[in-house]
Write an enzyme that holds these catalytic residues in place. Structure first.
Site, PDB file in Angstrom:
ATOM      1  CE  LYS A  90      -4.364  -1.765   1.956  1.00 32.64           C
ATOM      2  NZ  LYS A  90      -4.118  -3.207   2.194  1.00 32.64           N
ATOM      3  CE  LYS A 125      -5.785   1.190   6.220  1.00 33.48           C
ATOM      4  NZ  LYS A 125      -6.771   1.443   5.149  1.00 33.48           N
ATOM      5  CB  SER A 132      -9.517  -6.214   7.223  1.00 35.66           C
ATOM      6  OG  SER A 132     -10.123  -7.320   7.858  1.00 35.66           O
ATOM      7  CD  GLN A 161      -5.677   4.795   5.781  1.00 37.10           C
ATOM      8  OE1 GLN A 161      -6.739   4.209   6.001  1.00 37.10           O
ATOM      9  NE2 GLN A 161      -5.007   4.677   4.639  1.00 37.10           N
ATOM     10  N   PRO A 162      -7.055   8.460   9.853  1.00 32.06           N
ATOM     11  CG  PRO A 162      -7.686  10.617   9.209  1.00 32.06           C
ATOM     12  CD  PRO A 162      -6.775   9.488   8.841  1.00 32.06           C
ATOM     13  NE  ARG A 199     -13.038 -10.471  14.492  1.00 27.18           N
ATOM     14  CZ  ARG A 199     -14.346 -10.606  14.287  1.00 27.18           C
ATOM     15  NH1 ARG A 199     -15.193  -9.765  14.803  1.00 27.18           N
ATOM     16  NH2 ARG A 199     -14.788 -11.607  13.547  1.00 27.18           N
ATOM     17  NE  ARG A 242     -12.371  -3.411  -4.623  1.00 25.02           N
ATOM     18  CZ  ARG A 242     -11.898  -4.382  -3.846  1.00 25.02           C
ATOM     19  NH1 ARG A 242     -12.069  -5.639  -4.158  1.00 25.02           N
ATOM     20  NH2 ARG A 242     -11.249  -4.078  -2.740  1.00 25.02           N
ATOM     21  CD  GLU A 257      -7.503  -2.308  -0.536  1.00 24.65           C
ATOM     22  OE1 GLU A 257      -8.643  -2.387  -0.061  1.00 24.65           O
ATOM     23  OE2 GLU A 257      -6.695  -3.231  -0.511  1.00 24.65           O
ATOM     24  CD  GLU A 259      -6.537  -5.433  -4.249  1.00 23.40           C
ATOM     25  OE1 GLU A 259      -6.082  -5.727  -5.369  1.00 23.40           O
ATOM     26  OE2 GLU A 259      -6.172  -5.995  -3.211  1.00 23.40           O
TER      27      GLU A 259
HETATM   28  N1  LIG Z   1      -9.381   4.974   7.308  1.00 23.99           N
HETATM   29  C1  LIG Z   1     -10.405   4.116   7.418  1.00 23.99           C
HETATM   30  N2  LIG Z   1     -11.621   4.548   7.886  1.00 23.99           N
HETATM   31  C2  LIG Z   1     -12.658   3.684   8.010  1.00 23.99           C
HETATM   32  N3  LIG Z   1     -12.598   2.366   7.728  1.00 23.99           N
HETATM   33  C3  LIG Z   1     -11.412   1.897   7.273  1.00 23.99           C
HETATM   34  C4  LIG Z   1     -10.271   2.739   7.087  1.00 23.99           C
HETATM   35  N4  LIG Z   1      -9.254   1.974   6.627  1.00 23.99           N
HETATM   36  C5  LIG Z   1      -9.739   0.717   6.519  1.00 23.99           C
HETATM   37  N5  LIG Z   1     -11.038   0.658   6.911  1.00 23.99           N
HETATM   38  C6  LIG Z   1     -11.898  -0.536   6.933  1.00 23.99           C
HETATM   39  O1  LIG Z   1     -11.069  -1.685   6.904  1.00 23.99           O
HETATM   40  C7  LIG Z   1     -11.264  -2.423   5.693  1.00 23.99           C
HETATM   41  C8  LIG Z   1      -9.925  -2.972   5.173  1.00 23.99           C
HETATM   42  O2  LIG Z   1      -9.007  -1.926   4.913  1.00 23.99           O
HETATM   43  P1  LIG Z   1      -8.347  -1.708   3.494  1.00 23.99           P
HETATM   44  O3  LIG Z   1      -7.549  -0.459   3.554  1.00 23.99           O
HETATM   45  O4  LIG Z   1      -9.402  -1.769   2.438  1.00 23.99           O
HETATM   46  O5  LIG Z   1      -7.330  -2.915   3.368  1.00 23.99           O
HETATM   47  P2  LIG Z   1      -7.486  -4.430   2.857  1.00 23.99           P
HETATM   48  O6  LIG Z   1      -8.835  -4.550   2.188  1.00 23.99           O
HETATM   49  O7  LIG Z   1      -6.355  -4.598   1.881  1.00 23.99           O
HETATM   50  O8  LIG Z   1      -7.331  -5.274   4.066  1.00 23.99           O
HETATM   51  C9  LIG Z   1     -11.950  -1.440   4.745  1.00 23.99           C
HETATM   52  O9  LIG Z   1     -12.751  -2.126   3.808  1.00 23.99           O
HETATM   53  C10 LIG Z   1     -12.780  -0.586   5.699  1.00 23.99           C
HETATM   54  O10 LIG Z   1     -13.998  -1.205   6.055  1.00 23.99           O
HETATM   55 MG   LIG Z   2     -10.029  -3.262   1.095  1.00 27.92          MG
END
Ligand SMILES: Nc1ncnc2c1ncn2[C@@H]1O[C@H](COP(=O)(O)OP(=O)(O)O)[C@@H](O)[C@H]1O
Ligand SMILES: [Mg+2]
Length: 287
Positions: A90, A125, A132, A161-162, A199, A242, A257, A259
């Site tokens: 990322k 993350k 996730s 991130q916020p 988790r 995506r 994201e 993807e």
């Molecule tokens: N800054 C954020 N604010 C709110 N929800 C978040 C944020 N970052 C991640 N999420 C939640 O966590 C999920 C997974 O994070 P993501 O950045 O999409 O990584 P990945 O899908 O590769 O694990 C997102 O689909 C979203 O629901």
């Molecule tokens: Mg995602």
């Protein structure tokens, strides 16, 4: 003889990727010979395929070097290995920011409270992750820094991130591109619960549905899609992309994201036409 296509997945992906049982018959109906295969199957001869399409290789997150070495050895691969290498960390979001594209505000490897982004709640993350994994939502700065320290001690890069509260009600809008153009949009509900911590087993999303994106979402997703060739110079065109958009604190769409490695295409939710566009994109990539 019909052209041969491999839809490339993983042990788990072959069992649960909901796109495969829709994509494979549609490609077969178009006259292609389709195999569903694991990327790490030692018995597959990748040179036999006119095209290998990376789909649900979800285990790359903890086997990334092995996965990219495999991808480099496959003769006709989509998305191309250069794109997979760039996109599976990322850290590529920094390139989007540098290109002037709107991305969720992100701080990398913060070590003190003063470095955290302005927020009342945060997401931590790892920069290399999928589904996730090792991702969590925190209300206390000390918990944020503790999680970051755990990731960096393991040699990983941590992103903070916020927590964008809009995800709780408006959700996330997945913008799907197939071939060279936009195909469809799907709304995804929230995933991270307050207070649950880290988790590893969040993998099902019940609340998925097709949505009509706003003109602003269309424009931003298109700008991100159009930027890819200049951000990964010399690579073959992408077959699929995506772009997940969320609303920032001011309500404007920002990229959560991009993807390009193994995005779910949400084919079970996709409107009529998406499947035909996918088939045409695969046929184009074979030519
Ligand atoms: N800054 C954020 N604010 C709110 N929800 C978040 C944020 N970052 C991640 N999420 C939640 O966590 C999920 C997974 O994070 P993501 O950045 O999409 O990584 P990945 O899908 O590769 O694990 C997102 O689909 C979203 O629901
Ligand atoms: Mg995602």
């Amino acid at each position: 003889m019909s052209a041969r296509v491999a839809l490339v997945s993983s042990e788990r992906g072959l069992r649960v990727d909901p796109d495969l049982p829709i994509a494979a018959p549609a490609l077969r109906a178009a006259g292609l010979a389709v195999d569903l295969v694991r990327w790490d199957d030692p018995d597959v001869d990748w040179a036999d395929y006119d095209l290998a399409v990376v789909r649900s290789c979800w285990d790359y997150a903890w086997r990334r070097a092995e996965f990219l070495a495999w991808a480099a050895a496959v003769p006709r691969l989509r998305n191309p290995v250069e794109v997979l290498a760039w996109n599976t960390d990322k850290a590529h979001l920094r390139d989007l920011v540098a290109a002037g594209l709107p991305v969720v505000p992100t701080v990398w490897d913060p070590t003190d409270v003063a470095a955290l982004p302005e927020a009342g709640e945060w997401v931590v993350k790892p920069s290399i992750s999928a589904g996730s994994r090792d991702t969590a939502r925190w209300t206390q700065p000390a918990a944020v820094l503790g999680h970051v320290a755990e990731l960096t001690a393991a040699g990983r890069t941590a992103m903070v991130q916020p927590y964008l509260a809009s995800v709780d009600d408006a959700g996330e809008t997945a913008m799907l591109f197939l071939g060279g153009r936009f195909s469809h949009a799907v709304r995804k509900g929230p995933l991270l619960q307050r207070g649950e911590g880290v988790r590893q087993d969040r993998d099902s999303r019940g609340d998925l549905r097709a949505v009509e994106p706003t003109p602003e979402q269309r424009a931003i997703a298109q700008a991100v899609f159009d930027a890819v060739p200049s951000l990964v110079p010399g690579a073959a065109p992408v077959l699929y992309a995506r772009i997940d958009l969320v609303a920032d604190a001011g309500g404007s769409p920002v990229v959560l994201e991009l993807e390009l490695a193994e995005p779910s295409l949400f084919l079970p939710q996709a409107p009529d036409g998406a499947l035909a566009q996918l088939v045409a994109a695969v046929e184009d990539a074979i030519r």
